[in-house]
Motif scaffolding. Structure first.
Motif, PDB file in Angstrom:
ATOM      1  N   UNK A 147       4.243  -6.650  -5.997  1.00  0.00           N
ATOM      2  CA  UNK A 147       3.352  -7.293  -4.980  1.00  0.00           C
ATOM      3  C   UNK A 147       3.033  -7.554  -3.939  1.00  0.00           C
ATOM      4  N   UNK A 148       2.479  -6.409  -3.312  1.00  0.00           N
ATOM      5  CA  UNK A 148       1.272  -5.783  -2.497  1.00  0.00           C
ATOM      6  C   UNK A 148       0.241  -5.785  -3.329  1.00  0.00           C
ATOM      7  N   UNK A 149      -0.197  -6.519  -4.740  1.00  0.00           N
ATOM      8  CA  UNK A 149      -1.518  -5.693  -5.680  1.00  0.00           C
ATOM      9  C   UNK A 149      -2.677  -6.245  -5.357  1.00  0.00           C
ATOM     10  N   UNK A 150      -3.048  -7.504  -4.436  1.00  0.00           N
ATOM     11  CA  UNK A 150      -4.104  -8.004  -4.419  1.00  0.00           C
ATOM     12  C   UNK A 150      -4.383  -7.495  -3.169  1.00  0.00           C
ATOM     13  N   UNK A 151      -3.357  -6.762  -1.651  1.00  0.00           N
ATOM     14  CA  UNK A 151      -4.068  -6.832  -0.751  1.00  0.00           C
ATOM     15  C   UNK A 151      -3.927  -4.816  -1.265  1.00  0.00           C
ATOM     16  N   UNK A 152      -4.094  -4.254  -2.107  1.00  0.00           N
ATOM     17  CA  UNK A 152      -4.225  -3.300  -1.789  1.00  0.00           C
ATOM     18  C   UNK A 152      -5.512  -3.036  -1.773  1.00  0.00           C
ATOM     19  N   UNK A 153      -6.534  -2.233  -1.060  1.00  0.00           N
ATOM     20  CA  UNK A 153      -7.696  -1.868  -1.449  1.00  0.00           C
ATOM     21  C   UNK A 153      -7.903  -0.722  -2.375  1.00  0.00           C
ATOM     22  N   UNK A 154      -9.244  -1.453  -3.547  1.00  0.00           N
ATOM     23  CA  UNK A 154      -9.093  -0.341  -5.380  1.00  0.00           C
ATOM     24  C   UNK A 154      -9.351   0.954  -4.505  1.00  0.00           C
ATOM     25  N   UNK A 155     -10.440   1.528  -3.704  1.00  0.00           N
ATOM     26  CA  UNK A 155     -10.648   2.622  -3.828  1.00  0.00           C
ATOM     27  C   UNK A 155      -8.854   3.269  -3.068  1.00  0.00           C
ATOM     28  N   UNK A 156      -8.334   3.226  -2.002  1.00  0.00           N
ATOM     29  CA  UNK A 156      -7.425   3.861  -1.800  1.00  0.00           C
ATOM     30  C   UNK A 156      -6.012   4.112  -2.620  1.00  0.00           C
ATOM     31  N   UNK A 157      -6.309   2.461  -4.116  1.00  0.00           N
ATOM     32  CA  UNK A 157      -5.247   2.319  -4.528  1.00  0.00           C
ATOM     33  C   UNK A 157      -3.893   3.682  -4.853  1.00  0.00           C
ATOM     34  N   UNK A 158      -4.488   4.759  -5.408  1.00  0.00           N
ATOM     35  CA  UNK A 158      -3.433   5.998  -6.026  1.00  0.00           C
ATOM     36  C   UNK A 158      -3.012   6.713  -4.800  1.00  0.00           C
ATOM     37  N   UNK A 159      -3.420   6.204  -3.512  1.00  0.00           N
ATOM     38  CA  UNK A 159      -2.778   6.703  -1.841  1.00  0.00           C
ATOM     39  C   UNK A 159      -1.662   5.554  -2.301  1.00  0.00           C
ATOM     40  N   UNK A 160      -1.758   4.514  -2.246  1.00  0.00           N
ATOM     41  CA  UNK A 160      -0.816   2.956  -1.318  1.00  0.00           C
ATOM     42  C   UNK A 160       0.640   4.005  -2.902  1.00  0.00           C
ATOM     43  N   UNK A 161      -0.269   3.496  -4.837  1.00  0.00           N
ATOM     44  CA  UNK A 161       0.527   3.720  -5.404  1.00  0.00           C
ATOM     45  C   UNK A 161       1.837   5.320  -4.415  1.00  0.00           C
TER      46      UNK A 161
END
Lengths: 225, 387
Positions: free
Chosen positions: A77-91
């Motif tokens: 759902x939020x994949x487009x608004x996750x900045x690529x560089x911190x995606x792991x942390x968000x996940x």
């Protein structure tokens, strides 16, 4: 005249059905052909640890299915608004949130089982299947297929977990789900429970034999790993 | 002999291509070549064929095991009557042992070969001969009191997981017989350690023994090494233990046969003994001086005589499939086996017999040893070429 009626049909076809072939594949592929444990070789550690008895294996499988399904859904759902560089942390934050939820529910309603699973529920956070599917699938797909993929991988994991647990509990303790299946007269005649089944290597043997059986049934899988 | 040949020839048409039982050809082929040398010759270019094929090699190993088997049978009876304090003739000892040991051998062979035959017929490859040796090794390394169904289970396990899963004889990376023992050791610990080494089946006119000190020398060794049996008892094999491993003397006869025929590698056997001696001497040096009963004071040659050391070094470590293949690698492989056995014996009392685990461990590392040896050799040659 005919062109007018055909045009709207065409646009309708473009919209994918809820259970289109592709979506069904996302759900069923991980059960066998793309099984997270036997083909992707992910999540082995917990498969060795929580499969001594069937009941914790089932709970663990359900817990992982929940986490994997909803983590995939939320990330997609939020994949487009996750900045690529911190995606792991968000996940990781989202997965951790879901795991904490599962853990708390278990503690509240199934205290004994949560005791038995001990740290392994918490360790779903680092389970390679969840993270692997988020990276490989949910980051690039729409929410609904991602959700199905999460459910499918959770269930694929569950199938192996429960298969292994059934073998281990039956041969290791003579019971299934806590019900004694091997009768007393067998013990009186010299039958002994297999102590090896209580040790983690037994799970490795059983998974190995499952892989052997799976590969010999489907030769196309042979060169995967 | 002629009768046999005629019989084989008579049933042969049923099994060849187009015959009624074509599917069973591998099974038939196994029996035929077991009885007679295969008559096939190569059809291509010149090709030297030795009369010694895999089956003859395996039979040589089985022959080399006969002394340990015969002694094991006798010793089973001897230990049994010793426990009851009865003096009997040697024939009685032998007959009692035979009654106990023969069923184990029969079960081991029939179950293991059964699995092999099923696989051969299903997969359509010839039956492999490897089980001839494994089937004899399994009874020799088990205690005589082991229930037969456990022997069967172990035979299935080692053939399936030890060999067939990797592609059959010659593809296994661990010694199948030791794998069978390791399986039983972990699956049924109560039947593989403790007071189980002597058969205590009741004797008429005698009080039933239910508690008999079944401590093998390996257990005594950890408590007080001075109380172990005498060197000669341990050398000749008048001690408790697995069926075939008690007599070092019988193992040495086997070693003689293996070395003479070139089937077993003398380098491995020798280096295992040397490795244990070096480690034993090293431990003597660091043993606490104020405690003469401490196990580190044990003379190094005791390690050669205790438990299954000689048996493992001679019959198990030399398995050509699972041992190191390079000549220099064999020395390293043997030395490490010998050394590790003594280390584990000394420092892990929970694990009195280390031979099984150490050989399995080194089986796993044998390819690594070979790799290092080969790489070193390549590097040396390159350096010389560069000069």
């Amino acid at each position: 005249m005919s062109t007018d009626t055909i045009a709207p049909v065409k646009t309708k076809e473009k919209k994918e059905g809820l259970f289109s072939k592709k979506n069904r594949k996302a759900l069923t592929d991980p059960l066998d052909d793309n099984n997270p444990i036997t083909v992707q070789v992910l999540g082995i550690c917990s498969a060795l640890a929580v499969t001594i008895q069937v009941k914790p294996a089932i709970i663990m499988a359900l817990g992982l299915t929940m986490v994997s399904a909803f983590a995939s859904l939320i990330i997609a759902l939020i994949r487009d608004s996750i900045p690529g560089r911190i995606r792991m942390i968000v996940q990781l934050i989202i997965v951790a949130l879901l795991v904490t939820l599962v853990d708390q529910v278990l503690k509240a309603f199934m205290y004994d089982v949560s005791k038995q699973l001990s740290v392994f529920v918490g360790l779903i956070i680092t389970n390679c299947i969840v993270m692997g599917r988020l990276e490989a699938f949910a980051m690039a797909q729409k929410p609904w297929p991602s959700f199905l993929d999460g459910v499918g991988n959770g269930l694929g994991y569950g199938i192996i977990l429960i298969t292994v647990a059934v073998v281990r509990e039956f041969f290791g303790a003579g019971s299934l789900l806590g019900y004694q299946l091997v009768p007393q007269w067998a013990y009186d005649h010299g039958y002994v429970n297999n102590g090896l089944m209580a040790l983690p290597p037994a799970a490795l043997f059983i998974i190995g034999m499952y892989i052997w059986w799976q590969r010999s049934r489907k030769p196309k899988l042979v060169n995967v790993s | 002999m002629k009768v046999l040949r005629n019989l084989v020839d008579k049933v042969k048409p049923n099994f060849v291509k187009g015959g009624k039982l074509e599917k069973w050809y591998p099974a038939f082929e196994a029996m035929e070549t077991f009885l007679f040398s295969p008559g096939e010759v190569t059809t291509h270019k010149v090709h030297v064929r030795d009369a010694v094929d895999l089956k003859r090699t395996m039979i040589t190993v089985v022959i080399a095991m006969v002394p340990t088997l015969l002694f094991g049978i006798w010793n089973t009876g001897y230990q049994h009557y010793l426990a009851y304090g009865m003096e009997m003739s040697h024939v009685d000892y032998f007959l009692f042992g035979l009654k106990k040991v023969l069923p184990i051998i029969v079960v081991s062979y029939s179950v293991g070969l059964g699995v092999e035959f099923v696989f051969a017929v299903v997969k359509g490859h010839p039956v492999s001969e490897g089980y001839l040796v494994t089937g004899m090794l399994i009874p020799l390394i088990l205690p005589v009191t082991i229930p037969l169904w456990m022997v069967a289970l172990a035979a299935i396990f080692c053939t399936l997981i030890g060999k067939e899963i990797f592609g059959g004889t010659g593809m296994n990376f661990m010694n199948p017989a030791l794998l069978a023992r390791a399986f039983l050791f972990f699956a049924f610990p109560a039947f593989m350690s403790g007071e189980i080494w002597t058969d205590l089946s009741p004797e008429s006119g005698q009080v039933i023994l239910d508690a008999y000190s079944g401590a093998t020398n390996l257990v005594i060794y950890d408590a007080n090494h001075l109380e172990m049996q005498s060197v000669s008892d341990m050398f000749w094999g008048f001690e408790q233990g697995s069926i075939g491993e008690t007599s070092v003397f019988a193992c040495l006869i086997g070693a003689f046969i293996l070395i003479l025929t070139g089937v077993g590698s003398w380098k491995i056997m020798l280096s295992v003994f040397i490795g244990a001696a070096v480690m034993g001497l090293l431990f003597n040096g660091i043993a606490p001086a104020d405690d003469p009963t401490h196990y580190l004071h044990t003379p190094f040659y005791y390690h050669w005589l205790m438990g299954g050391f000689a048996f493992g070094a001679i019959y198990m470590a030399t398995d050509p499939v699972t041992a190191a293949h390079t000549e220099r690698g064999k020395w390293v492989y043997g030395l490490m086996i010998g050394g590790l056995i003594v280390i584990i014996r000394a420092f892990n009392p929970a694990y009195p017999e280390a031979v099984m685990m150490v050989i399995l461990l080194m089986n796993v590392h044998a390819p690594l040893i070979d790799h290092i040896v080969v790489q070193n050799h390549i590097k040396k040659r390159l350096r010389r070429a560069a000069q």
